[in-house]
Design an enzyme around this catalytic site. Structure first.
Site, PDB file in Angstrom:
ATOM      1  N   CYS A  42     -29.598  51.454  14.494  1.00 15.99           N
ATOM      2  CA  CYS A  42     -28.571  50.966  15.414  1.00 15.99           C
ATOM      3  C   CYS A  42     -29.060  49.787  16.239  1.00 15.99           C
ATOM      4  CB  CYS A  42     -28.115  52.091  16.332  1.00 15.99           C
ATOM      5  SG  CYS A  42     -26.839  51.573  17.497  1.00 15.99           S
ATOM      6  N   CYS A  47     -25.807  48.564  14.522  1.00 13.12           N
ATOM      7  CA  CYS A  47     -24.677  48.440  15.453  1.00 13.12           C
ATOM      8  C   CYS A  47     -24.841  47.303  16.460  1.00 13.12           C
ATOM      9  CB  CYS A  47     -24.487  49.737  16.235  1.00 13.12           C
ATOM     10  SG  CYS A  47     -24.912  51.240  15.372  1.00 13.12           S
ATOM     11  N   LYS A  50     -25.213  43.652  14.911  1.00 14.39           N
ATOM     12  CA  LYS A  50     -23.954  43.366  14.216  1.00 14.39           C
ATOM     13  C   LYS A  50     -22.846  43.082  15.214  1.00 14.39           C
ATOM     14  CE  LYS A  50     -21.508  46.719  13.051  1.00 14.39           C
ATOM     15  NZ  LYS A  50     -21.178  48.052  12.499  1.00 14.39           N
ATOM     16  N   TYR A 177     -16.662  50.266   5.980  1.00 17.58           N
ATOM     17  CA  TYR A 177     -16.633  49.544   7.256  1.00 17.58           C
ATOM     18  C   TYR A 177     -17.659  48.426   7.301  1.00 17.58           C
ATOM     19  CZ  TYR A 177     -20.750  52.128   8.992  1.00 17.58           C
ATOM     20  OH  TYR A 177     -22.010  52.636   9.163  1.00 17.58           O
ATOM     21  N   GLU A 181     -16.577  44.572   7.945  1.00 21.20           N
ATOM     22  CA  GLU A 181     -17.089  43.924   9.150  1.00 21.20           C
ATOM     23  C   GLU A 181     -17.793  42.617   8.812  1.00 21.20           C
ATOM     24  OE1 GLU A 181     -17.741  47.885  11.944  1.00 21.20           O
ATOM     25  OE2 GLU A 181     -19.397  47.139  10.731  1.00 21.20           O
ATOM     26  N   HIS A 437       1.028  47.756  32.956  1.00 24.42           N
ATOM     27  CA  HIS A 437       1.695  46.572  32.398  1.00 24.42           C
ATOM     28  C   HIS A 437       1.198  45.288  33.078  1.00 24.42           C
ATOM     29  CE1 HIS A 437       4.983  44.375  30.517  1.00 24.42           C
ATOM     30  NE2 HIS A 437       5.222  43.805  31.689  1.00 24.42           N
ATOM     31  N   GLU A 442      -0.692  49.879  26.919  1.00 25.79           N
ATOM     32  CA  GLU A 442       0.516  50.573  27.382  1.00 25.79           C
ATOM     33  C   GLU A 442       1.380  51.053  26.219  1.00 25.79           C
ATOM     34  OE1 GLU A 442       3.662  48.185  29.300  1.00 25.79           O
ATOM     35  OE2 GLU A 442       2.535  46.405  28.688  1.00 25.79           O
TER      36      GLU A 442
END
Length: 448
Positions: A42, A47, A50, A177, A181, A437, A442
């Site tokens: 990682c 992770c 990347k 993934y 990516e 908002h 939302e």
């Protein structure tokens, strides 16, 4: 005299470091061995670096969009070497912090390879043998490389962070993934990207609506996809390019071929046979709910067990192991309802059941609610890229059993929403929550 420890950890990645630190905090005498760099996949080659490349890639579109917001940018260019070296420096900094964490907790660090000898003995590459009452294996996994002619000319995700220059043309093998990516990253940096997938779909396991939306957006951006296709041979040409002989699509010539075809547990040459540790599919270490192997003093956490290959899972498994074994607690990790993300362009985030999984479990009465919209920023930027949010709801008790999102900052939004799914909140409770908002988030409480 032979050094003896209460706990010896093999592998200083996320899970191993967490287990070592927590065990030491409970008063255990702990050592950890790492043959490469402290921090594991990682931090060093996964992770973290990347995600930094993902941030860098996003500036390509931001610089295009800013003109509609009144910003005039002069001539722009991209310097791959500068980003690469800055990312490497950040990795070095983080590795130093991991060292400090271990040292501040009085964990002995052996910067060398370790393997099991049998019993409670561990052999170090230096020739020293140490012993430990408890041994934890946390060596992670490595990229899978297929057995094809010329595979030595291919690269993995590990190698991307050290490329001397960006490839003008890159083929990426895989549909998961990692493949998607890096397809987005390379494309935003200006490479011509072709994704080659042996099946007919990307991101197996993610909600079909999200997969289809990402594919549509990627194709619109100019990323090419070759489905039901595989590599037969890779040949390096005299000028340095690679000729790819394909099965299922036309042959192609590229400057780099990246294999993102899954990861396999790092159990080779660990001495597991000598210790009598049982392995499962793909060489994964078999463990029970407390991360214990069939040998009562040997445990394993993280990707090497091939349960769920995610950094936060390895950390939780390591923490639970240390609390249970050395802290007098009874802790297990719940592997259900785990959020995940794909840091594609745009990103996908998901937690809980997909629509298909829910229908298989609860029947066709499952309710789904969707919001298909353009983010406000994309509207003013004149970027015709639509986000899609989906709630999957149990047909009987109104619980939200899944949330799936694709759009800007989807992973950041989902982290909080995942708490609601884990807690079993209902669609009515989502509806009762006042919208914040104007935000993209939302939409989660406005679906009717």
């Amino acid at each position: 005299m032979t050094q003896h420890f209460d706990l010896f950890v093999i592998g200083a990645g996320s899970g191993g470091v967490r287990a070592a630190r927590i065990a030491a905090s409970h008063g255990a005498k702990v050592a950890i061995a790492e043959e490469y760099r402290v921090g594991g996949t990682c931090v060093i080659r996964g992770c973290v670096p990347k995600k930094l490349l993902v941030y860098g890639a996003h500036f390509a579109e931001d610089l295009e969009d800013c003109a509609r917001f009144g910003w005039e940018i002069g001539e722009k260019s991209f310097d791959w070497a500068k980003l690469r070296d800055n990312v490497a420096a950040e990795v070095d900094r983080l590795e130093g912090l991991y060292h400090q964490t271990l040292e501040s907790n009085d964990v002995t660090i052996f910067e060398e390879r370790a393997r099991l000898k049998g019993g409670k003995e561990i052999a170090l590459a230096s020739g020293e043998t140490v012993t430990a009452d408890t041994i934890l294996i946390a060596v992670g996994a490595r990229p899978n490389m297929p057995d094809i002619e010329g595979i030595e000319h291919g690269i993995t995700s590990n190698d991307v962070f050290h490329l001397p220059k960006l490839p003008k043309r890159v083929a990426i093998a895989g549909g998961g993934y990692i493949a998607n990516e890096f397809a987005g990253i390379f494309h935003q940096f200006g490479s011509k990207v072709t994704v080659v997938n042996r099946s007919d779909q990307i991101l197996r396991g993610y909600d079909e609506s999200m997969r289809e939306r990402l594919l549509h957006i990627s194709l619109t951006k100019g990323i090419d996809f070759k489905f039901n296709s595989t590599f037969k041979k890779i040949e390096k040409q005299d000028e340095g390019s690679l000729l790819l002989t394909m099965d299922g699509c036309d042959d192609m010539e590229v400057d780099a071929v990246l294999f993102a075809t899954g990861r396999v547990p790092n159990t080779d040459e660990l001495g597991l046979d000598d210790a009598g540790v049982e392995l499962g599919e793909r060489g994964a270490i078999k463990v029970d709910e407390y991360s214990c192997t069939n040998v009562d003093h040997i445990f394993a956490v993280g990707d090497v067990t091939d349960r769920i290959q995610l950094t936060p899972i390895a950390i939780r498994e390591g923490h639970a192991f240390a609390d249970t074994r050395f802290g007098g607690m009874d802790r297990k990790v719940d592997h259900g309802c785990i959020p995940s993300a794909v840091f594609s362009h745009p990103p996908i985030a998901s937690v809980g059941m997909t629509e298909s999984e829910a229908r298989q479990a609860f029947g066709n009465q499952v309710k789904t609610y969707t919001s298909d919209f353009r983010a406000m920023k994309n509207v003013l930027a004149n970027r015709n890229e639509r986000s899609l949010y989906k709630l999957v709801v149990h047909p009987l008790d109104d619980r939200v059993v899944g949330i799936h999102m694709i759009g800007p900052e989807a992973p950041e939004i989902l982290q909080a929403a995942a708490i609601a799914v884990k807690a079993g909140l209902t669609k009515a409770q989502f509806d009762d929550t006042v919208a914040l908002h104007p935000t993209m988030a939302e939409e989660l409480v406005l679906m009717r």
